[in-house]
Design a protein around this motif. Structure first.
Motif, PDB file in Angstrom:
ATOM      1  N   THR A  21       0.822  -1.207   0.000  1.00 42.86           N
ATOM      2  CA  THR A  21       0.000   0.000   0.000  1.00 42.86           C
ATOM      3  C   THR A  21       0.859   1.262   0.000  1.00 42.86           C
ATOM      4  OG1 THR A  21      -0.162  -0.006   2.428  1.00 42.86           O
ATOM      5  CG2 THR A  21      -1.887  -1.174   1.212  1.00 42.86           C
ATOM      6  N   ILE A  22       2.118   1.130   0.428  1.00 41.95           N
ATOM      7  CA  ILE A  22       3.022   2.281   0.459  1.00 41.95           C
ATOM      8  C   ILE A  22       3.267   2.817  -0.947  1.00 41.95           C
ATOM      9  CG2 ILE A  22       5.365   3.032   1.056  1.00 41.95           C
ATOM     10  CD1 ILE A  22       5.356   0.920   3.270  1.00 41.95           C
ATOM     11  N   VAL A  23       3.275   1.923  -1.935  1.00 44.17           N
ATOM     12  CA  VAL A  23       3.485   2.370  -3.313  1.00 44.17           C
ATOM     13  C   VAL A  23       2.194   2.412  -4.120  1.00 44.17           C
ATOM     14  CG1 VAL A  23       5.915   1.744  -3.488  1.00 44.17           C
ATOM     15  CG2 VAL A  23       4.184   0.009  -3.934  1.00 44.17           C
ATOM     16  N   VAL A  24       1.231   1.562  -3.777  1.00 38.79           N
ATOM     17  CA  VAL A  24      -0.042   1.577  -4.498  1.00 38.79           C
ATOM     18  C   VAL A  24      -0.769   2.895  -4.267  1.00 38.79           C
ATOM     19  CG1 VAL A  24      -2.346   0.538  -4.629  1.00 38.79           C
ATOM     20  CG2 VAL A  24      -0.319  -0.925  -4.550  1.00 38.79           C
ATOM     21  N   GLY A  25      -0.686   3.428  -3.036  1.00 37.51           N
ATOM     22  CA  GLY A  25      -1.347   4.700  -2.724  1.00 37.51           C
ATOM     23  C   GLY A  25      -0.855   5.849  -3.599  1.00 37.51           C
ATOM     24  N   PRO A  26       0.444   6.130  -3.607  1.00 32.31           N
ATOM     25  CA  PRO A  26       0.947   7.195  -4.484  1.00 32.31           C
ATOM     26  C   PRO A  26       0.700   6.928  -5.964  1.00 32.31           C
ATOM     27  CG  PRO A  26       2.561   6.665  -2.798  1.00 32.31           C
ATOM     28  CD  PRO A  26       1.477   5.639  -2.684  1.00 32.31           C
ATOM     29  N   PHE A  27       0.754   5.661  -6.367  1.00 30.31           N
ATOM     30  CA  PHE A  27       0.494   5.295  -7.756  1.00 30.31           C
ATOM     31  C   PHE A  27      -0.929   5.709  -8.147  1.00 30.31           C
ATOM     32  CE2 PHE A  27       1.474   1.513 -10.835  1.00 30.31           C
ATOM     33  CZ  PHE A  27       1.437   2.397 -11.902  1.00 30.31           C
ATOM     34  N   GLY A  28      -1.906   5.345  -7.309  1.00 32.81           N
ATOM     35  CA  GLY A  28      -3.298   5.702  -7.567  1.00 32.81           C
ATOM     36  C   GLY A  28      -3.522   7.202  -7.488  1.00 32.81           C
ATOM     37  N   LEU A  29      -2.889   7.834  -6.508  1.00 32.89           N
ATOM     38  CA  LEU A  29      -3.007   9.282  -6.356  1.00 32.89           C
ATOM     39  C   LEU A  29      -2.504   9.998  -7.596  1.00 32.89           C
ATOM     40  CD1 LEU A  29      -3.777  11.415  -4.142  1.00 32.89           C
ATOM     41  CD2 LEU A  29      -1.353  11.489  -3.562  1.00 32.89           C
ATOM     42  N   LEU A  30      -1.391   9.509  -8.126  1.00 33.31           N
ATOM     43  CA  LEU A  30      -0.813  10.109  -9.325  1.00 33.31           C
ATOM     44  C   LEU A  30      -1.755   9.992 -10.513  1.00 33.31           C
ATOM     45  CD1 LEU A  30       1.654  11.410 -10.712  1.00 33.31           C
ATOM     46  CD2 LEU A  30       2.503   9.093 -11.150  1.00 33.31           C
ATOM     47  N   PHE A  31      -2.417   8.843 -10.650  1.00 33.69           N
ATOM     48  CA  PHE A  31      -3.338   8.694 -11.779  1.00 33.69           C
ATOM     49  C   PHE A  31      -4.516   9.651 -11.654  1.00 33.69           C
ATOM     50  CE2 PHE A  31      -6.951   6.927 -14.070  1.00 33.69           C
ATOM     51  CZ  PHE A  31      -6.402   6.833 -15.337  1.00 33.69           C
ATOM     52  N   GLY A  32      -5.023   9.827 -10.435  1.00 31.60           N
ATOM     53  CA  GLY A  32      -6.112  10.780 -10.245  1.00 31.60           C
ATOM     54  C   GLY A  32      -5.716  12.193 -10.641  1.00 31.60           C
ATOM     55  N   VAL A  33      -4.497  12.570 -10.271  1.00 31.46           N
ATOM     56  CA  VAL A  33      -3.999  13.907 -10.604  1.00 31.46           C
ATOM     57  C   VAL A  33      -3.795  14.045 -12.108  1.00 31.46           C
ATOM     58  CG1 VAL A  33      -2.075  15.519 -10.339  1.00 31.46           C
ATOM     59  CG2 VAL A  33      -2.892  14.219  -8.363  1.00 31.46           C
ATOM     60  N   VAL A  34      -3.091  13.086 -12.710  1.00 24.22           N
ATOM     61  CA  VAL A  34      -2.779  13.155 -14.136  1.00 24.22           C
ATOM     62  C   VAL A  34      -4.050  13.085 -14.979  1.00 24.22           C
ATOM     63  CG1 VAL A  34      -1.621  11.952 -16.036  1.00 24.22           C
ATOM     64  CG2 VAL A  34      -0.467  12.213 -13.837  1.00 24.22           C
ATOM     65  N   GLY A  35      -4.991  12.252 -14.556  1.00 22.02           N
ATOM     66  CA  GLY A  35      -6.236  12.118 -15.303  1.00 22.02           C
ATOM     67  C   GLY A  35      -7.021  13.414 -15.372  1.00 22.02           C
ATOM     68  N   THR A  36      -7.115  14.104 -14.244  1.00 21.98           N
ATOM     69  CA  THR A  36      -7.847  15.373 -14.237  1.00 21.98           C
ATOM     70  C   THR A  36      -7.088  16.446 -15.006  1.00 21.98           C
ATOM     71  OG1 THR A  36      -6.856  15.851 -12.067  1.00 21.98           O
ATOM     72  CG2 THR A  36      -9.064  14.923 -12.082  1.00 21.98           C
ATOM     73  N   GLU A  37      -5.754  16.438 -14.902  1.00 25.93           N
ATOM     74  CA  GLU A  37      -4.961  17.411 -15.647  1.00 25.93           C
ATOM     75  C   GLU A  37      -5.071  17.178 -17.155  1.00 25.93           C
ATOM     76  OE1 GLU A  37      -1.014  17.118 -14.141  1.00 25.93           O
ATOM     77  OE2 GLU A  37      -1.405  18.379 -12.394  1.00 25.93           O
ATOM     78  N   ALA A  38      -5.352  15.929 -17.552  1.00 20.69           N
ATOM     79  CA  ALA A  38      -5.497  15.611 -18.968  1.00 20.69           C
ATOM     80  C   ALA A  38      -6.872  16.002 -19.515  1.00 20.69           C
ATOM     81  CB  ALA A  38      -5.261  14.126 -19.200  1.00 20.69           C
ATOM     82  N   GLY A  39      -7.752  16.441 -18.633  1.00 21.74           N
ATOM     83  CA  GLY A  39      -9.069  16.900 -19.082  1.00 21.74           C
ATOM     84  C   GLY A  39     -10.199  15.921 -18.851  1.00 21.74           C
ATOM     85  N   LEU A  40      -9.934  14.786 -18.209  1.00 20.18           N
ATOM     86  CA  LEU A  40     -11.002  13.837 -17.919  1.00 20.18           C
ATOM     87  C   LEU A  40     -11.823  14.330 -16.736  1.00 20.18           C
ATOM     88  CD1 LEU A  40      -9.146  10.405 -18.208  1.00 20.18           C
ATOM     89  CD2 LEU A  40     -10.318  11.691 -19.994  1.00 20.18           C
ATOM     90  N   ASP A  41     -13.119  14.069 -16.762  1.00 20.32           N
ATOM     91  CA  ASP A  41     -13.946  14.458 -15.625  1.00 20.32           C
ATOM     92  C   ASP A  41     -13.903  13.356 -14.566  1.00 20.32           C
ATOM     93  OD1 ASP A  41     -15.766  12.422 -16.363  1.00 20.32           O
ATOM     94  OD2 ASP A  41     -16.936  13.812 -17.605  1.00 20.32           O
ATOM     95  N   VAL A  42     -14.584  13.585 -13.461  1.00 20.60           N
ATOM     96  CA  VAL A  42     -14.526  12.655 -12.330  1.00 20.60           C
ATOM     97  C   VAL A  42     -14.998  11.261 -12.732  1.00 20.60           C
ATOM     98  CG1 VAL A  42     -15.452  12.157 -10.032  1.00 20.60           C
ATOM     99  CG2 VAL A  42     -14.810  14.497 -10.630  1.00 20.60           C
ATOM    100  N   ALA A  43     -16.123  11.188 -13.462  1.00 18.29           N
ATOM    101  CA  ALA A  43     -16.664   9.888 -13.854  1.00 18.29           C
ATOM    102  C   ALA A  43     -15.701   9.133 -14.758  1.00 18.29           C
ATOM    103  CB  ALA A  43     -18.010  10.076 -14.558  1.00 18.29           C
ATOM    104  N   GLN A  44     -15.026   9.841 -15.645  1.00 19.40           N
ATOM    105  CA  GLN A  44     -14.100   9.190 -16.564  1.00 19.40           C
ATOM    106  C   GLN A  44     -12.867   8.661 -15.840  1.00 19.40           C
ATOM    107  OE1 GLN A  44     -13.743  12.537 -19.223  1.00 19.40           O
ATOM    108  NE2 GLN A  44     -15.085  11.603 -20.759  1.00 19.40           N
ATOM    109  N   VAL A  45     -12.320   9.474 -14.932  1.00 18.04           N
ATOM    110  CA  VAL A  45     -11.142   9.022 -14.177  1.00 18.04           C
ATOM    111  C   VAL A  45     -11.491   7.819 -13.306  1.00 18.04           C
ATOM    112  CG1 VAL A  45      -9.449   9.644 -12.418  1.00 18.04           C
ATOM    113  CG2 VAL A  45     -10.079  11.298 -14.174  1.00 18.04           C
ATOM    114  N   MET A  46     -12.617   7.898 -12.602  1.00 15.06           N
ATOM    115  CA  MET A  46     -13.000   6.793 -11.727  1.00 15.06           C
ATOM    116  C   MET A  46     -13.439   5.574 -12.537  1.00 15.06           C
ATOM    117  SD  MET A  46     -12.140   7.808  -8.879  1.00 15.06           S
ATOM    118  CE  MET A  46     -12.645   6.311  -8.036  1.00 15.06           C
TER     119      MET A  46
END
Length: 235
Positions: A21-46
Protein backbone atom coordinates in the motif's frame (compact mmCIF):
# COMPACT_ATOMS: atom_id res chain seq x y z
CA UNK A 1 4.04 -24.44 6.19
CA UNK A 2 1.38 -25.77 8.54
CA UNK A 3 -2.13 -26.54 7.33
CA UNK A 4 -4.02 -23.34 6.77
CA UNK A 5 -7.71 -22.65 7.33
CA UNK A 6 -9.47 -20.08 5.13
CA UNK A 7 -9.55 -17.65 8.05
CA UNK A 8 -5.82 -17.84 8.81
CA UNK A 9 -5.03 -17.78 5.09
CA UNK A 10 -7.09 -14.60 4.66
CA UNK A 11 -5.24 -12.74 7.39
CA UNK A 12 -1.89 -14.04 6.19
CA UNK A 13 -2.63 -12.58 2.76
CA UNK A 14 -3.85 -9.34 4.31
CA UNK A 15 -0.64 -8.88 6.31
CA UNK A 16 1.55 -9.76 3.33
CA UNK A 17 -0.17 -7.12 1.17
CA UNK A 18 0.08 -4.23 3.64
CA UNK A 19 3.60 -3.11 2.60
CA UNK A 20 2.44 -2.71 -1.01
CA UNK A 21 0.00 0.00 0.00
CA UNK A 22 3.02 2.28 0.46
CA UNK A 23 3.48 2.37 -3.31
CA UNK A 24 -0.04 1.58 -4.50
CA UNK A 25 -1.35 4.70 -2.72
CA UNK A 26 0.95 7.19 -4.48
CA UNK A 27 0.49 5.30 -7.76
CA UNK A 28 -3.30 5.70 -7.57
CA UNK A 29 -3.01 9.28 -6.36
CA UNK A 30 -0.81 10.11 -9.33
CA UNK A 31 -3.34 8.69 -11.78
CA UNK A 32 -6.11 10.78 -10.24
CA UNK A 33 -4.00 13.91 -10.60
CA UNK A 34 -2.78 13.15 -14.14
CA UNK A 35 -6.24 12.12 -15.30
CA UNK A 36 -7.85 15.37 -14.24
CA UNK A 37 -4.96 17.41 -15.65
CA UNK A 38 -5.50 15.61 -18.97
CA UNK A 39 -9.07 16.90 -19.08
CA UNK A 40 -11.00 13.84 -17.92
CA UNK A 41 -13.95 14.46 -15.62
CA UNK A 42 -14.53 12.66 -12.33
CA UNK A 43 -16.66 9.89 -13.85
CA UNK A 44 -14.10 9.19 -16.56
CA UNK A 45 -11.14 9.02 -14.18
CA UNK A 46 -13.00 6.79 -11.73
CA UNK A 47 -14.34 4.67 -14.58
CA UNK A 48 -10.77 4.08 -15.69
CA UNK A 49 -9.73 3.23 -12.14
CA UNK A 50 -12.63 0.98 -11.15
CA UNK A 51 -13.14 -0.86 -14.43
CA UNK A 52 -9.55 -1.35 -15.55
CA UNK A 53 -7.60 -1.56 -12.25
CA UNK A 54 -4.28 -1.71 -14.10
CA UNK A 55 -2.10 1.32 -13.54
CA UNK A 56 0.45 0.69 -16.28
CA UNK A 57 -2.15 0.33 -19.04
CA UNK A 58 -4.16 3.24 -17.66
CA UNK A 59 -1.18 5.60 -17.81
CA UNK A 60 -0.25 4.34 -21.26
CA UNK A 61 -3.76 4.80 -22.65
CA UNK A 62 -4.01 8.25 -21.10
CA UNK A 63 -0.70 9.37 -22.57
CA UNK A 64 -1.64 8.09 -26.03
CA UNK A 65 -4.99 9.85 -25.83
CA UNK A 66 -3.18 13.09 -25.00
CA UNK A 67 -0.90 12.51 -28.01
CA UNK A 68 -4.00 12.09 -30.22
CA UNK A 69 -2.95 8.58 -31.18
CA UNK A 70 -5.45 6.55 -33.24
CA UNK A 71 -8.04 4.74 -31.16
CA UNK A 72 -6.79 1.38 -32.44
CA UNK A 73 -3.27 2.14 -31.18
CA UNK A 74 -4.61 3.17 -27.76
CA UNK A 75 -6.62 -0.03 -27.40
CA UNK A 76 -3.88 -2.29 -28.77
CA UNK A 77 -1.23 -0.79 -26.48
CA UNK A 78 -3.41 -1.11 -23.38
CA UNK A 79 -4.32 -4.70 -24.27
CA UNK A 80 -0.69 -5.60 -24.96
CA UNK A 81 0.35 -4.37 -21.54
CA UNK A 82 -2.51 -6.27 -19.92
CA UNK A 83 -1.72 -9.54 -21.69
CA UNK A 84 0.19 -10.46 -18.57
CA UNK A 85 -3.18 -10.76 -16.80
CA UNK A 86 -4.08 -13.66 -19.09
CA UNK A 87 -0.85 -15.39 -18.10
CA UNK A 88 -1.58 -14.67 -14.44
CA UNK A 89 -4.99 -16.31 -14.82
CA UNK A 90 -3.51 -19.34 -16.55
CA UNK A 91 -1.03 -19.92 -13.72
CA UNK A 92 -3.87 -19.59 -11.18
CA UNK A 93 -6.00 -22.23 -12.89
CA UNK A 94 -4.38 -25.28 -11.22
CA UNK A 95 -4.85 -23.68 -7.81
CA UNK A 96 -8.21 -21.90 -8.09
CA UNK A 97 -9.91 -23.61 -11.03
CA UNK A 98 -12.25 -25.54 -8.71
CA UNK A 99 -13.31 -22.49 -6.69
CA UNK A 100 -16.99 -21.43 -6.92
CA UNK A 101 -17.89 -19.34 -9.96
CA UNK A 102 -18.56 -16.18 -7.93
CA UNK A 103 -15.13 -16.44 -6.33
CA UNK A 104 -13.42 -16.94 -9.67
CA UNK A 105 -15.27 -13.91 -11.05
CA UNK A 106 -14.06 -11.73 -8.16
CA UNK A 107 -10.54 -13.11 -8.45
CA UNK A 108 -10.50 -12.29 -12.18
CA UNK A 109 -11.58 -8.73 -11.38
CA UNK A 110 -9.03 -8.19 -8.62
CA UNK A 111 -6.17 -10.11 -10.26
CA UNK A 112 -3.55 -7.36 -10.46
CA UNK A 113 0.23 -7.44 -10.20
CA UNK A 114 0.40 -7.23 -6.42
CA UNK A 115 -2.38 -9.70 -5.60
CA UNK A 116 -1.05 -12.15 -8.19
CA UNK A 117 2.58 -11.98 -7.07
CA UNK A 118 1.74 -12.50 -3.42
CA UNK A 119 -0.81 -15.26 -4.00
CA UNK A 120 1.25 -17.19 -6.53
CA UNK A 121 4.28 -17.16 -4.22
CA UNK A 122 2.12 -18.47 -1.38
CA UNK A 123 0.62 -21.22 -3.54
CA UNK A 124 4.06 -22.30 -4.72
CA UNK A 125 5.31 -22.41 -1.13
CA UNK A 126 2.33 -24.46 0.08
CA UNK A 127 0.65 -26.18 -2.88
CA UNK A 128 -1.26 -28.63 -0.67
CA UNK A 129 -3.53 -25.93 0.77
CA UNK A 130 -7.23 -26.35 0.13
CA UNK A 131 -8.88 -24.39 -2.67
CA UNK A 132 -10.86 -22.47 -0.05
CA UNK A 133 -7.66 -21.46 1.76
CA UNK A 134 -5.99 -20.39 -1.47
CA UNK A 135 -9.00 -18.27 -2.45
CA UNK A 136 -9.10 -16.77 1.04
CA UNK A 137 -5.42 -15.82 0.80
CA UNK A 138 -6.07 -14.04 -2.49
CA UNK A 139 -9.01 -12.11 -1.03
CA UNK A 140 -6.91 -11.22 1.99
CA UNK A 141 -4.19 -9.83 -0.26
CA UNK A 142 -6.80 -7.91 -2.25
CA UNK A 143 -8.41 -6.26 0.79
CA UNK A 144 -5.71 -3.60 1.35
CA UNK A 145 -4.68 -3.24 -2.31
CA UNK A 146 -7.90 -2.64 -4.27
CA UNK A 147 -9.59 -0.11 -1.94
CA UNK A 148 -6.34 1.85 -1.55
CA UNK A 149 -5.93 2.03 -5.34
CA UNK A 150 -9.49 3.25 -5.89
CA UNK A 151 -9.50 5.57 -2.90
CA UNK A 152 -6.14 7.11 -3.78
CA UNK A 153 -7.31 7.80 -7.34
CA UNK A 154 -10.40 9.55 -5.98
CA UNK A 155 -8.22 11.58 -3.62
CA UNK A 156 -5.98 12.56 -6.54
CA UNK A 157 -9.02 14.00 -8.31
CA UNK A 158 -9.91 16.08 -5.26
CA UNK A 159 -6.48 17.44 -4.38
CA UNK A 160 -5.29 17.76 -7.97
CA UNK A 161 -2.82 20.58 -8.42
CA UNK A 162 -2.54 21.10 -4.65
CA UNK A 163 0.12 18.38 -4.62
CA UNK A 164 3.52 20.07 -5.06
CA UNK A 165 5.74 18.66 -7.85
CA UNK A 166 8.52 18.24 -5.27
CA UNK A 167 6.72 15.19 -3.91
CA UNK A 168 7.51 13.35 -7.19
CA UNK A 169 4.70 10.83 -6.85
CA UNK A 170 5.81 9.07 -10.00
CA UNK A 171 8.47 7.31 -7.91
CA UNK A 172 5.76 4.75 -7.10
CA UNK A 173 5.57 3.44 -10.66
CA UNK A 174 9.09 1.96 -11.06
CA UNK A 175 9.32 0.93 -7.41
CA UNK A 176 6.09 -1.05 -7.67
CA UNK A 177 7.25 -3.07 -10.66
CA UNK A 178 10.80 -3.57 -9.36
CA UNK A 179 9.36 -4.98 -6.13
CA UNK A 180 7.09 -7.32 -8.09
CA UNK A 181 9.41 -8.46 -10.85
CA UNK A 182 12.69 -9.00 -9.00
CA UNK A 183 11.50 -11.93 -6.82
CA UNK A 184 9.89 -13.51 -9.90
CA UNK A 185 13.16 -13.80 -11.84
CA UNK A 186 13.76 -17.37 -10.73
CA UNK A 187 14.71 -19.09 -13.99
CA UNK A 188 16.85 -18.40 -17.03
CA UNK A 189 13.69 -17.99 -19.13
CA UNK A 190 12.42 -15.26 -16.78
CA UNK A 191 15.74 -13.41 -16.91
CA UNK A 192 15.96 -13.75 -20.70
CA UNK A 193 12.48 -12.30 -21.13
CA UNK A 194 13.23 -9.40 -18.79
CA UNK A 195 16.54 -8.56 -20.47
CA UNK A 196 14.95 -8.78 -23.92
CA UNK A 197 12.17 -6.38 -22.95
CA UNK A 198 14.69 -3.86 -21.60
CA UNK A 199 16.94 -4.03 -24.66
CA UNK A 200 14.06 -3.81 -27.11
CA UNK A 201 12.49 -0.91 -25.22
CA UNK A 202 15.76 1.02 -25.46
CA UNK A 203 16.33 0.20 -29.12
CA UNK A 204 12.76 0.97 -30.18
CA UNK A 205 12.19 4.00 -27.97
CA UNK A 206 12.09 6.24 -31.05
CA UNK A 207 8.79 4.74 -32.28
CA UNK A 208 5.74 7.03 -32.02
CA UNK A 209 2.71 6.42 -29.78
CA UNK A 210 4.68 4.11 -27.47
CA UNK A 211 4.63 1.36 -30.09
CA UNK A 212 7.86 0.07 -28.57
CA UNK A 213 5.67 -1.40 -25.81
CA UNK A 214 3.98 -3.75 -28.26
CA UNK A 215 7.18 -4.94 -29.92
CA UNK A 216 9.24 -5.17 -26.74
CA UNK A 217 6.53 -7.18 -24.98
CA UNK A 218 6.08 -9.53 -27.93
CA UNK A 219 9.83 -10.08 -28.30
CA UNK A 220 10.22 -10.75 -24.58
CA UNK A 221 7.46 -13.37 -24.57
CA UNK A 222 8.94 -15.08 -27.63
CA UNK A 223 12.46 -15.20 -26.18
CA UNK A 224 11.25 -16.36 -22.78
CA UNK A 225 9.11 -19.13 -24.32
CA UNK A 226 11.96 -20.29 -26.56
CA UNK A 227 14.46 -20.40 -23.69
CA UNK A 228 12.01 -22.37 -21.58
CA UNK A 229 11.34 -24.76 -24.49
CA UNK A 230 15.03 -25.42 -24.99
CA UNK A 231 15.64 -25.95 -21.30
CA UNK A 232 12.74 -28.38 -21.16
CA UNK A 233 14.14 -30.29 -24.12
CA UNK A 234 17.44 -30.95 -22.40
CA UNK A 235 17.96 -34.54 -21.18
Amino acid sequence: MAASTPRTAYWRGFRAALPFTIVVGPFGLLFGVVGTEAGLDVAQVMGFTVLVIAGASQFTALQLMQDNAPTLIVIASALAINLRMAMYSASFAPHLGRAPLWQRALIAYMNVDQTYALSHADYEAAPSQSVAAKAAYFFGASTPIIPVWIGASALGIVVGEAIPPALALDFAVPITFIALITPALRTLAHVAAAVTSIVMAILLGFLPWNLWLLFAGLAAMMVGAEVERRMGARP
